[in-house]
Design an enzyme around this catalytic site. Sequence first.
Site, short mmCIF file in Angstrom:
data_model
loop_
_atom_site.label_atom_id
_atom_site.label_comp_id
_atom_site.label_asym_id
_atom_site.label_seq_id
_atom_site.Cartn_x
_atom_site.Cartn_y
_atom_site.Cartn_z
CB CYS A 2 -0.87 0.13 1.29
SG CYS A 2 -1.90 -1.00 1.59
NE ARG A 27 4.23 1.80 -0.45
CZ ARG A 27 5.86 0.96 0.46
NH1 ARG A 27 6.57 1.41 0.51
NH2 ARG A 27 5.39 0.43 1.47
CD1 TRP A 75 -0.75 -5.99 -3.83
CD2 TRP A 75 -0.80 -6.99 -1.01
NE1 TRP A 75 -0.39 -7.19 -3.73
CE2 TRP A 75 -0.29 -7.53 -1.87
CE3 TRP A 75 -0.83 -7.09 -0.10
CZ2 TRP A 75 -0.13 -9.26 -1.34
CZ3 TRP A 75 -0.80 -8.27 0.55
CH2 TRP A 75 0.28 -9.26 -0.05
CG ASN A 101 1.72 0.10 4.26
OD1 ASN A 101 1.16 -0.93 4.13
ND2 ASN A 101 2.96 1.02 3.82
N GLY A 102 -0.72 -1.42 5.99
CA GLY A 102 -0.19 -2.45 7.11
C GLY A 102 -1.30 -3.09 7.80
CD GLU A 488 15.83 -12.93 -10.53
OE1 GLU A 488 15.73 -13.99 -9.53
OE2 GLU A 488 15.88 -11.75 -10.43
CE LYS A 492 12.62 -10.74 -12.37
NZ LYS A 492 12.71 -10.97 -11.15
CD GLU A 495 8.97 -11.50 -10.65
OE1 GLU A 495 8.08 -10.77 -9.71
OE2 GLU A 495 10.27 -11.00 -11.15
CG HIS A 511 17.65 -37.28 -10.17
ND1 HIS A 511 17.61 -38.06 -10.13
CD2 HIS A 511 18.92 -36.11 -10.28
CE1 HIS A 511 19.14 -38.02 -9.64
NE2 HIS A 511 19.96 -37.28 -10.55
CE LYS A 610 10.84 -2.81 -6.66
NZ LYS A 610 11.23 -3.94 -7.84
#
Length: 615
Positions: A2, A27, A75, A101-102, A488, A492, A495, A511, A610
């Site tokens: 947020c 955010r 968010w 925010n929280g 990574e 990428k 996401e 395997h 983010k």
Amino acid sequence: MCGIVGYIGHRDAYPIIIKGLQRLEYRGYDSAGVAIYDGKNINLSKTKGKVEDLKKKSESEISLAGKLGIGHTRWATHGVPNDVNSHPHYSNSGELVIIHNGIIENYDSIKKELIKRGYVFHSDTDTEVLVNLIEEVKKKEDVKLGKAVQIALNQVVGAYAITVFDINKPDEIVVAKLGSPLAIGIGENEFFIASDASPFIEFTNNAMYLEDEQMAILRLGKEIKLRKIKDDSVVYPNIQELQLNIEEIEKGGYDHFMLKEIYEQPRAILDTYRGRLLASQGLIKMAGVDDNLEKFLNANRIIIVACGTSWHAGLVAEYIFEDLARIPVEVEYASEFRYRNPVITDKDVVIAISQSGETADTLAAIKLAKEKGAFVFGVCNVVGSSISRETDAGAYTHAGPEIGVASTKAFTTQITILTLIALKLAKEKGVFSTSKLHEFLTELENIPSKVEKALQSNKLVEKIAEVYKDSTNCLYLGRGYNFPVALEGALKLKEISYIHAEGYPAAEMKHGPIALIDEHMPVIVIATNKGHYDKVVSNIQEIKSRKGRIIAIVTEGDTTVKELADYVIEVPETFESLTPLLTTIPLQLLSYHIALMRGCNVDQPRNLAKSVTVE
Ligand code: F6R
């Protein structure tokens, strides 16, 4: 998560709030809202969706005049993203307005209590509970807003950065923080409030960051009144001059922040080692390490804690520290580490890696490690962030603001700084001779121009993206130093393009994952010429015999893999331990182009944010 923005002063608040929210949209972008107070009326508008949707809605439905305003980009944590659950929220009397925010963890019991006292709730949010708790305290105790906020916050459990105002006090905003970031910009008889300094950078360079458990009363014409929430004791504001500039937070001609940040990597890597690496003298200077050298040298082991991409950088660092400095390393997901009662002693050095410096799980892991007596070193990008303040010492990556939600330059700069630390320790431990160190540092100085070259693969990568953009699955393989790069690369892709992707050590393919391979399966293999090249070539053969589609990242001039792969992307030759800095570049570009071709929002992928300030 947020983003929150507030303004009080002599300017029109609305444009500041909207522009600020656009900058903070990284955010969270489930919903957005704004409240503007003109001294008589509060004009409030909110909507599910992005700040752009809010802009359209608010500009058609409310009066935008007013010198006090607050805004929020959300968010979602409590309650689905819809108009009602969007912030700001009113108290029942309509006199108090809040953004938050929280998470308020004990909101449910407080809500039940407030309902018993006649309060009515319109949303499912914990935030509406908080603003009504503040109202209840204010009435019951007959106190002003600041005092009511302080008393109320002492009753809640959780994390917050809040901004709240009272219509009876048009010259005042109250802010408070625990666990979520909050910056205050200080201008001439005006205050700016934001989750980071980007919303107010063009107005003032003077700012302060609230510490955890602090609150401030921002009253026009008065000094900031800073207090500890717990006991109301006075704190002296630590006002700093910001180093941020406006160009850094704009797209600079690129279509997306992600692309800009990919292309910034040569400069970002250079900035990371600038002033720290003196190749000609075989020297590495880094205050955080220099001042604590004995702790590093006497450590039984290094434990690295991080999340997501930063965790991948930690995995690369494990190879670097063990290989170059011969120090045992364990790499932990911060979220697992903090909850599994790990064995930590005062002989351990814990390195916490975080771009934002605000990741809740990483912060909690740091606190745990400190409690157990470990020395905790932070590697952060955001200057003044919570992690940089919470750690015993640290080093900034100096990558500049990273705004695209998918981390790119943060990863390569984290690897750069961790390489410098490992090389320094290798030298101090006598594992590295001066000449070997000199050779390494010289090669590190060549990396920005080699990254520049790796970026030249962009056109080819775009062509490859066109071929594979409709894939439903993708496998990424690498060995040794490039195994974390495979992880990574897969992260990428998933996401930002929403294609399922897995990263594996190449040898592990047989395997299990090999069963997935058929003529539709793109397999991206990192096959640079150092390390386990022959073994990787064998793995490529295994994929080929099962008709898998092979995209290989190879060293310039490679001929063997070229014979086997459907596509090869060349990167310049470098030391094996430095290859992740190059091999990751085409993988970032590949995910960027695929996401773009699939019509995905590259900078703001769905469901993500983010800065992950919730557990
Ligand atoms: C992936 C990504 C995330 C972050 C993770 C940790 O592209 O950005 O996985 O790496 O949320 O964030 P920081 O580094 O800010 O602690």
